[in-house]
Motif scaffolding. Structure first.
Motif, PDB file in Angstrom:
ATOM      1  N   ALA A 100       0.828  -1.208   0.000  1.00  0.00           N
ATOM      2  CA  ALA A 100       0.000   0.000   0.000  1.00  0.00           C
ATOM      3  C   ALA A 100       0.860   1.254   0.000  1.00  0.00           C
ATOM      4  CB  ALA A 100      -0.933  -0.020   1.214  1.00  0.00           C
ATOM      5  N   VAL A 101       1.935   1.272   0.840  1.00  0.00           N
ATOM      6  CA  VAL A 101       2.811   2.453   0.892  1.00  0.00           C
ATOM      7  C   VAL A 101       3.509   2.650  -0.455  1.00  0.00           C
ATOM      8  CG1 VAL A 101       4.852   3.406   1.982  1.00  0.00           C
ATOM      9  CG2 VAL A 101       3.135   2.247   3.370  1.00  0.00           C
ATOM     10  N   ARG A 102       3.995   1.555  -1.045  1.00  0.00           N
ATOM     11  CA  ARG A 102       4.679   1.675  -2.337  1.00  0.00           C
ATOM     12  C   ARG A 102       3.723   2.192  -3.425  1.00  0.00           C
ATOM     13  NH1 ARG A 102       6.121  -3.102  -2.508  1.00  0.00           N
ATOM     14  NH2 ARG A 102       8.107  -2.875  -1.463  1.00  0.00           N
ATOM     15  N   TRP A 103       2.500   1.683  -3.430  1.00  0.00           N
ATOM     16  CA  TRP A 103       1.531   2.121  -4.445  1.00  0.00           C
ATOM     17  C   TRP A 103       1.187   3.591  -4.248  1.00  0.00           C
ATOM     18  CZ3 TRP A 103      -3.242   4.285  -4.772  1.00  0.00           C
ATOM     19  CH2 TRP A 103      -3.907   4.206  -5.990  1.00  0.00           C
ATOM     20  N   ALA A 104       1.016   4.023  -2.994  1.00  0.00           N
ATOM     21  CA  ALA A 104       0.669   5.420  -2.732  1.00  0.00           C
ATOM     22  C   ALA A 104       1.772   6.363  -3.186  1.00  0.00           C
ATOM     23  CB  ALA A 104       0.383   5.609  -1.242  1.00  0.00           C
ATOM     24  N   ILE A 105       3.041   5.986  -2.922  1.00  0.00           N
ATOM     25  CA  ILE A 105       4.156   6.854  -3.326  1.00  0.00           C
ATOM     26  C   ILE A 105       4.274   6.915  -4.847  1.00  0.00           C
ATOM     27  CG2 ILE A 105       6.664   7.063  -3.269  1.00  0.00           C
ATOM     28  CD1 ILE A 105       6.606   6.014  -0.433  1.00  0.00           C
ATOM     29  N   ASP A 106       4.028   5.801  -5.510  1.00  0.00           N
ATOM     30  CA  ASP A 106       4.172   5.757  -6.966  1.00  0.00           C
ATOM     31  C   ASP A 106       3.024   6.454  -7.699  1.00  0.00           C
ATOM     32  OD1 ASP A 106       6.465   4.370  -6.609  1.00  0.00           O
ATOM     33  OD2 ASP A 106       5.569   2.393  -6.935  1.00  0.00           O
ATOM     34  N   HIS A 107       1.806   6.498  -7.123  1.00  0.00           N
ATOM     35  CA  HIS A 107       0.639   6.964  -7.862  1.00  0.00           C
ATOM     36  C   HIS A 107       0.004   8.230  -7.288  1.00  0.00           C
ATOM     37  CE1 HIS A 107       0.959   2.686  -8.959  1.00  0.00           C
ATOM     38  NE2 HIS A 107       0.402   3.036 -10.116  1.00  0.00           N
ATOM     39  N   LEU A 124       7.017  -0.008  17.965  1.00  0.00           N
ATOM     40  CA  LEU A 124       6.579   0.985  16.975  1.00  0.00           C
ATOM     41  C   LEU A 124       7.748   1.422  16.094  1.00  0.00           C
ATOM     42  CD1 LEU A 124       4.182   3.153  19.150  1.00  0.00           C
ATOM     43  CD2 LEU A 124       3.575   1.429  17.475  1.00  0.00           C
ATOM     44  N   GLN A 125       8.915   1.606  16.721  1.00  0.00           N
ATOM     45  CA  GLN A 125      10.086   1.969  15.910  1.00  0.00           C
ATOM     46  C   GLN A 125      10.412   0.871  14.904  1.00  0.00           C
ATOM     47  OE1 GLN A 125      11.777   4.809  15.842  1.00  0.00           O
ATOM     48  NE2 GLN A 125      10.462   5.755  17.377  1.00  0.00           N
ATOM     49  N   LYS A 126      10.302  -0.383  15.320  1.00  0.00           N
ATOM     50  CA  LYS A 126      10.561  -1.503  14.414  1.00  0.00           C
ATOM     51  C   LYS A 126       9.523  -1.547  13.296  1.00  0.00           C
ATOM     52  CE  LYS A 126      11.364  -6.478  14.510  1.00  0.00           C
ATOM     53  NZ  LYS A 126      11.373  -7.682  15.363  1.00  0.00           N
ATOM     54  N   LEU A 127       8.257  -1.127  13.619  1.00  0.00           N
ATOM     55  CA  LEU A 127       7.202  -1.119  12.602  1.00  0.00           C
ATOM     56  C   LEU A 127       7.463  -0.063  11.539  1.00  0.00           C
ATOM     57  CD1 LEU A 127       4.392  -2.013  11.580  1.00  0.00           C
ATOM     58  CD2 LEU A 127       3.400  -0.328  13.147  1.00  0.00           C
ATOM     59  N   PHE A 128       7.898   1.130  11.970  1.00  0.00           N
ATOM     60  CA  PHE A 128       8.048   2.235  11.020  1.00  0.00           C
ATOM     61  C   PHE A 128       9.400   2.240  10.325  1.00  0.00           C
ATOM     62  CE2 PHE A 128       4.606   4.108  13.612  1.00  0.00           C
ATOM     63  CZ  PHE A 128       3.758   4.535  12.602  1.00  0.00           C
ATOM     64  N   THR A 129      10.412   1.507  10.828  1.00  0.00           N
ATOM     65  CA  THR A 129      11.775   1.596  10.270  1.00  0.00           C
ATOM     66  C   THR A 129      11.846   1.245   8.791  1.00  0.00           C
ATOM     67  OG1 THR A 129      12.751   1.177  12.426  1.00  0.00           O
ATOM     68  CG2 THR A 129      14.112   0.702  10.479  1.00  0.00           C
ATOM     69  N   PRO A 130      11.224   0.135   8.303  1.00  0.00           N
ATOM     70  CA  PRO A 130      11.315  -0.155   6.852  1.00  0.00           C
ATOM     71  C   PRO A 130      10.715   0.937   5.977  1.00  0.00           C
ATOM     72  CG  PRO A 130      10.506  -2.065   8.076  1.00  0.00           C
ATOM     73  CD  PRO A 130      10.468  -0.918   9.008  1.00  0.00           C
ATOM     74  N   PHE A 131       9.621   1.567   6.457  1.00  0.00           N
ATOM     75  CA  PHE A 131       8.991   2.599   5.638  1.00  0.00           C
ATOM     76  C   PHE A 131       9.858   3.859   5.597  1.00  0.00           C
ATOM     77  CE2 PHE A 131       5.472   0.078   7.516  1.00  0.00           C
ATOM     78  CZ  PHE A 131       5.019  -0.490   6.341  1.00  0.00           C
ATOM     79  N   ARG A 132      10.594   4.132   6.672  1.00  0.00           N
ATOM     80  CA  ARG A 132      11.472   5.315   6.667  1.00  0.00           C
ATOM     81  C   ARG A 132      12.548   5.184   5.593  1.00  0.00           C
ATOM     82  NH1 ARG A 132      12.388   5.234  13.180  1.00  0.00           N
ATOM     83  NH2 ARG A 132      10.296   5.928  13.819  1.00  0.00           N
ATOM     84  N   GLY A 133      13.165   4.005   5.567  1.00  0.00           N
ATOM     85  CA  GLY A 133      14.212   3.813   4.555  1.00  0.00           C
ATOM     86  C   GLY A 133      13.673   3.916   3.141  1.00  0.00           C
ATOM     87  N   TYR A 134      12.498   3.344   2.884  1.00  0.00           N
ATOM     88  CA  TYR A 134      11.933   3.386   1.532  1.00  0.00           C
ATOM     89  C   TYR A 134      11.595   4.821   1.142  1.00  0.00           C
ATOM     90  CZ  TYR A 134       8.987   2.261  -2.461  1.00  0.00           C
ATOM     91  OH  TYR A 134       8.455   2.199  -3.720  1.00  0.00           O
ATOM     92  N   CYS A 135      10.958   5.582   2.080  1.00  0.00           N
ATOM     93  CA  CYS A 135      10.599   6.972   1.775  1.00  0.00           C
ATOM     94  C   CYS A 135      11.848   7.819   1.562  1.00  0.00           C
ATOM     95  CB  CYS A 135       9.739   7.547   2.893  1.00  0.00           C
ATOM     96  SG  CYS A 135       8.108   6.796   3.022  1.00  0.00           S
TER      97      CYS A 135
END
Length: 737
Positions: free
Chosen positions: A29-36, A74-85
């Protein structure tokens, strides 16, 4: 919440939010939102709802998880999305909501923050929904989302369902005013008067094109000013300090708050809080005491005046509200212009830095290009030289091939070094290759006995399918037709068309047959064995000293040593022989062969491993064969066994028991020489011409000397002191036949 507050919180209008969870669809979902969706506005909001309900907790315990996460979770949950963004150049805002009702928490956040797009993974909290038969988050959000918000449900990186916005987000900078219940409705015939008063207020509020501050202090109330002008003698105790009117654009947490100062404004709009929706204008406390003796008409005039004052007050409040709206709009525009100015300044600075970096890169690329051009020119020169060398090598190889072809043609057609036989003559000599004429089987075909020109001959026939045999056929014809030696088998003729070689017939067969006494043949005496060893060494030295280049046999073994009727040994089967440069003979320069050739247990280990061929490669095979001559044992591990026997003093047990009168000391010297020849390293092997041949000739002469036997039939040997010592009794010397 107003757009100004959204901007202050880091959430600009037309923003995009993604509801995430610990499922596998959230990254999609995060990848699709950033791309579109995140195109013009590089900001994305990640919303996570942290639940604390008991039923979810029990379900989490059953599934080995915990919904009441700690900060580390929570930090572990958000860490992958931080790197991708960060890699995508998108600003990410993390929002954690504590609520047991996940759809409600998401919808409240959308409504308060005017989120334009909300993206949800298809499996968000569906596990809880299936377990406890509760809500389905994507369906609930899609059903209850505001009309200004578009909802996208993503499953495995693709849109599962979508609900687009029905209308744009409303401009909530100024909320709509609700009429105060305490104020009377304006009559329709007072609209012109209201417009005139509003125009007068606007002229006073926007004089000079700027924005002047308006305040409702006690000493400068415009409404009271109007009241005094019209009724200077009427005691009107109307107080506006008790009303709290919310002005859009200011924070509602304080009762008296001013709009924040900005550099584009010369001052601030300080205004009191007035709430027209919660308070009513109650003039019941105002005391109007008509003068004594007044009539009923005066009372009606007072009431009319009161109504007029209320109307003027309402008009004044409307003008004040309009002025506030205009001030807030101007402030918003000024903020936007200031932000745009700062962004343009940053863009200009970035462009300048990018231009400088581009110039520096261009200079570096120019230098690299220049170096590459120089390297290319040098490589071109080298390539031209290599091409010239290759062309010369090809011409030389072509000439050599032509010479080889001419030599082969001459060999096939006009070679007078050997006699050519027709296939009819061969068939007649072998009785059409009859099995009763067959005397052996070679590596590339059978061997037949026959008679040509009234002479017994041995005919080796090449099998038609032996492709390698054709090459060896030509090699053997070339070698045997060019060399002559008493201990080399004699080539009498050939039939090149059918691959037949005609040799002189050797009555006693091969050395291997005689050592192992095949056909119940008598054993060979030790004198003949020493003589055969010396003859093979002499013939091998002849091959190694051949001109113009030495010949390496590569397949020296007892099976390739033939013995005639007088027990004279001759080397045969030189089809694997190779010419090597003369410098190879010194065992320093080596000749590289692509693949090793020969017979297992007789191949030089160093040559088999590295493919480096020298004349010392034949020395190893010769050493193994010497050990077989005195032991009549198989070649597998023979050097190791004989060496151990010499060390332990049990060497006599290794000698061929078929020979009863071995000279033990001379046999030990013979074995030691053979072991040296079979050393694993080439440099440790003795030289054939200076060490091996003289020693073997000495042993051969010892077998021929009649003085080695006494008158009593005992074999004697002289020690270092010159005294003679009797050995074990042996039979008297045999004849040289």
């Amino acid at each position: 919440m107003s757009p100004q507050n959204l901007f202050d919180e880091g959430i600009p209008p037309n923003s995009t939010a993604v509801a995430i969870d610990k499922d596998k669809n959230s990254p999609h979902a995060v990848r699709w939102a950033i791309d579109h969706l995140v195109i013009s506005n590089p900001l994305i909001i990640l919303i996570y709802v942290r639940t604390k309900n008991n039923q979810y907790r029990s379900f989490a315990e059953n599934s080995n998880s915990n919904d009441v996460e700690s900060e580390a979770d929570l930090q572990k949950l958000f860490t992958p999305f931080r790197g991708y963004c960060a890699r995508k150049g998108v600003v990410m805002k993390e929002v954690v909501l504590d609520d047991n009702d996940i759809p409600k928490a998401i919808l409240d956040y959308i409504g308060k923050n005017l989120v334009h797009n909300i993206v949800i993974g298809a499996s968000t909290r569906n596990a809880f929904a299936r377990k406890f038969k509760t809500y389905d988050v994507p369906a609930s959000v899609m059903k209850s989302a505001p009309e200004f918000c578009s909802v996208y449900v993503i499953s495995k990186g693709k849109i599962a369902s979508v609900r687009t916005a029905q209308r744009p987000a409303a401009n909530t900078a100024t909320p709509p005013r609700q009429p105060s219940p305490g104020l009377p409705q304006l009559p329709s015939d007072l609209g012109e008067q209201e417009d005139a008063l509003r125009g007068q207020a606007m002229k006073g509020g926007t004089k000079g094109g700027g924005t002047e501050r308006m305040s409702l202090d006690k000493g400068s109330d415009p409404v009271r000013g109007i009241a005094r002008d019209r009724h200077k003698n009427t005691p009107t105790n109307i107080s506006l300090e008790s009303y709290d009117y919310p002005v859009r654009g200011q924070r509602t947490s304080t009762s008296r708050d001013s709009i924040s100062d900005e550099p584009d404004f010369s001052g601030s709009l300080a205004m009191g809080s007035m709430d027209m929706s919660s308070q009513s204008l109650d003039f019941s406390n105002a005391s109007f005491s008509p003068p004594r003796g007044s009539s009923a008409s005066s009372s009606r005039e007072i009431e009319a005046e009161m109504r007029r004052l209320k109307l003027e007050l309402k008009q004044t409040m409307d003008m004040y509200s309009s002025a506030c709206k205009e001030a807030l709009t101007a402030k918003k525009k000024a903020n936007e212009l200031h932000q745009w100015k700062m962004e343009e300044a940053h863009r200009f600075e970035d462009a300048r830095l990018a231009e400088e970096a581009a110039l520096a890169v261009a200079e570096m690329e120019k230098a690299k290009c220049k170096a590459a051009i120089e390297a290319a020119e040098a490589s071109q020169k080298i390539a031209e030289m290599e091409a010239m060398r290759r062309k010369q090598a090809e011409m030389k190889a072509r000439k050599e091939a032509e010479e080889k072809n001419r030599a082969l043609n001459a060999l096939a057609n006009n070679d007078n070094r050997y006699r050519k036989y027709s296939i009819e003559e061969i068939e007649e000599a072998t009785e059409k290759f009859s099995d009763k004429m067959k005397i052996g089987e070679g590596g590339y075909g059978p061997v037949y006995k026959g008679k040509l020109d009234h002479t017994p001959v041995a005919i080796k026939v090449l099998r038609p399918d032996a492709a390698q045999g054709k090459k060896q056929f030509l090699q053997e014809v070339e070698v045997l037709s060019c060399i002559r030696h008493p201990n080399m088998v004699l080539l009498l003729g050939a039939c090149p068309e059918y691959g037949c070689l005609v040799y002189e017939y050797m009555e006693n067969g091969s050395l291997e047959d005689r050592l192992f006494r095949r056909g119940n043949s008598p054993p060979i005496s030790w004198r003949k064995r020493f003589q055969i060893a010396a003859e093979i060494a002499t013939a091998l030295l002849f091959l190694h000293q051949a001109k113009p280049e030495p010949l390496v046999h590569r397949d020296l073994k007892p099976a390739n040593i033939l013995i005639d009727r007088n027990f004279v040994s001759k080397i045969s089967d030189v089809g694997l022989a190779r010419l090597v440069p003369p410098s190879v003979a010194d065992s320093v320069t080596q000749y590289h062969m692509t693949s090793a050739a020969g017979t297992f247990c007789y191949i030089d280990p160093e040559y088999q491993q590295s493919g480096m061929l020298t004349t010392k490669s034949d020395i190893y095979s010769f050493g193994i064969m010497l050990l077989q001559i005195i032991t009549a044992k198989p070649p597998m591990g023979i050097a190791h066994h004989v060496g151990r026997a010499v060390e332990k003093g049990t060497f006599e047990e290794m000698l061929d028991p078929a020979v009863p009168d071995w000279p033990v000391e001379e046999a030990i010297n013979f074995a030691k020489l053979a072991i040296k020849c079979a050393e694993l390293r080439k440099r440790d092997r003795p030289d054939l011409g200076t060490e091996i041949v003289p020693e073997l000739n000495r042993l051969r002469d010892l077998g021929r000397s009649p003085e080695s036997y006494g008158t009593d039939g005992y074999y004697t040997s002289s020690n270092n002191s010159g005294q003679s010592r009797n050995m074990v009794p042996r039979s008297p010397p045999m004849s040289s036949s």
